[in-house]
Design an enzyme around this catalytic site. Structure first.
Site, mmCIF file in Angstrom:
data_model
loop_
_atom_site.group_PDB
_atom_site.id
_atom_site.type_symbol
_atom_site.label_atom_id
_atom_site.label_comp_id
_atom_site.label_asym_id
_atom_site.label_seq_id
_atom_site.Cartn_x
_atom_site.Cartn_y
_atom_site.Cartn_z
ATOM 1 N N ASP A 144 0.852 -1.362 0.196
ATOM 2 C CA ASP A 144 0.050 0.119 -0.008
ATOM 3 C C ASP A 144 0.694 1.154 0.149
ATOM 4 O O ASP A 144 0.776 2.025 -0.841
ATOM 5 C CB ASP A 144 -0.852 0.093 1.190
ATOM 6 C CG ASP A 144 -2.052 0.756 1.099
ATOM 7 O OD1 ASP A 144 -2.105 1.284 0.088
ATOM 8 O OD2 ASP A 144 -2.916 0.965 2.193
ATOM 9 N N SER A 164 -2.389 -10.337 2.306
ATOM 10 C CA SER A 164 -2.477 -10.701 3.537
ATOM 11 C C SER A 164 -1.240 -11.302 4.327
ATOM 12 O O SER A 164 -1.076 -11.743 5.563
ATOM 13 C CB SER A 164 -3.454 -11.378 4.207
ATOM 14 O OG SER A 164 -4.717 -10.881 3.808
HETATM 15 P P1 ADP Z 1 -0.850 -7.252 4.229
HETATM 16 O O1 ADP Z 1 -1.153 -6.113 5.026
HETATM 17 O O2 ADP Z 1 -2.000 -7.529 3.424
HETATM 18 O O3 ADP Z 1 -0.174 -8.412 4.771
HETATM 19 P P2 ADP Z 1 1.560 -6.098 3.354
HETATM 20 O O4 ADP Z 1 1.675 -4.981 1.657
HETATM 21 O O5 ADP Z 1 2.024 -5.649 4.398
HETATM 22 O O6 ADP Z 1 0.286 -6.653 2.802
HETATM 23 O O7 ADP Z 1 2.383 -7.403 2.396
HETATM 24 C C1 ADP Z 1 1.942 -8.391 1.384
HETATM 25 C C2 ADP Z 1 2.983 -9.075 0.636
HETATM 26 O O8 ADP Z 1 3.639 -8.212 -0.169
HETATM 27 C C3 ADP Z 1 4.076 -9.599 1.668
HETATM 28 O O9 ADP Z 1 4.807 -10.684 1.284
HETATM 29 C C4 ADP Z 1 5.380 -8.324 1.435
HETATM 30 O O10 ADP Z 1 6.728 -8.905 1.747
HETATM 31 C C5 ADP Z 1 5.105 -8.101 0.002
HETATM 32 N N1 ADP Z 1 5.445 -6.637 -0.334
HETATM 33 C C6 ADP Z 1 5.859 -5.582 0.159
HETATM 34 N N2 ADP Z 1 6.031 -4.613 -0.499
HETATM 35 C C7 ADP Z 1 5.875 -5.194 -2.033
HETATM 36 C C8 ADP Z 1 5.977 -4.721 -3.128
HETATM 37 N N3 ADP Z 1 6.604 -3.397 -3.470
HETATM 38 N N4 ADP Z 1 5.850 -5.271 -4.288
HETATM 39 C C9 ADP Z 1 5.464 -6.495 -4.052
HETATM 40 N N5 ADP Z 1 5.236 -7.165 -2.861
HETATM 41 C C10 ADP Z 1 5.456 -6.381 -1.897
#
Ligand code: ADP
Length: 171
Positions: free
Chosen positions: A34, A122
């Protein structure tokens, strides 16, 4: 190449019609995926999210739902915001997680998006065990693309462990 693919990378750099954001129900930004989407995509995305909060979603978007905005400065045309469930030890929220993928693809189809990139919803801040999150994601997408017409649904994984977990299931 099958319709389902997995790559290691950053969701914000994907050249696809629609990227999916692992949003929270406020739709107003957070960390992880996000934060990266709003940082790189610029202020127009949050402006549209605020409008959605003021109109269709005064109480926020519930877990399992999905809604689109344009993608600002990202290479994609749209961002589809979906809210993953927070993992719970005591309650099975798998149906909500599967719904994120299904609803996002339904929104993509309505937009006319033929290429869609998903993060591992998630499995970051929301604590879902990675392997189980991958299992649910791949099953939900496989089921949905069987009925719908996409050129590519790409899982974009940020680290090796996530990549391996998804790639193994896609085959
Ligand atoms: P949630 O709150 O739904 O768990 P997160 O964003 O914290 O979502 O994490 C979801 C997944 O995306 C995790 O495996 C994280 O490592 C990964 N992630 C974080 N940043 C990025 C990015 N820029 N591109 C792709 N995946 C990412």
């Amino acid at each position: 190449m099958g319709v389902l693919t997995a790559v290691r990378g950053d969701i914000t750099g994907q050249e696809v019609d629609a990227v999916v954001n692992a949003a929270n129900s406020s739709l107003l930004g957070g960390g992880g995926v996000d934060g990266a989407i709003h940082r790189r995509g610029g202020k127009s995305i949050v402006r549209e999210c605020r409008e959605l909060r003021a109109s269709a979603y005064p109480d926020g978007l519930p877990a399992g739902g999905a809604v689109a905005t344009t993608a600002g400065l990202l290479p994609a045309r749209w961002v589809i915001h979906t809210v993953g469930p927070v993992w719970s030890r005591t309650e099975d929220r798998s149906a909500q997680l599967a719904s994120c993928y299904r609803e996002s693809l339904a929104v993509a189809r309505e937009l006319g998006a033929r290429t869609v990139a998903f993060p591992a919803v998630s499995t970051g801040a929301y604590g879902w065990p990675l392997d189980d999150g991958a299992r649910i994601a791949v099953a939900a997408v496989q089921e949905a693309v069987g009925k719908e017409d996409f050129d590519e649904v790409r899982f974009v994984l940020f680290d090796d462990r996530s990549y391996e977990s998804f790639a193994r299931r896609i085959g």
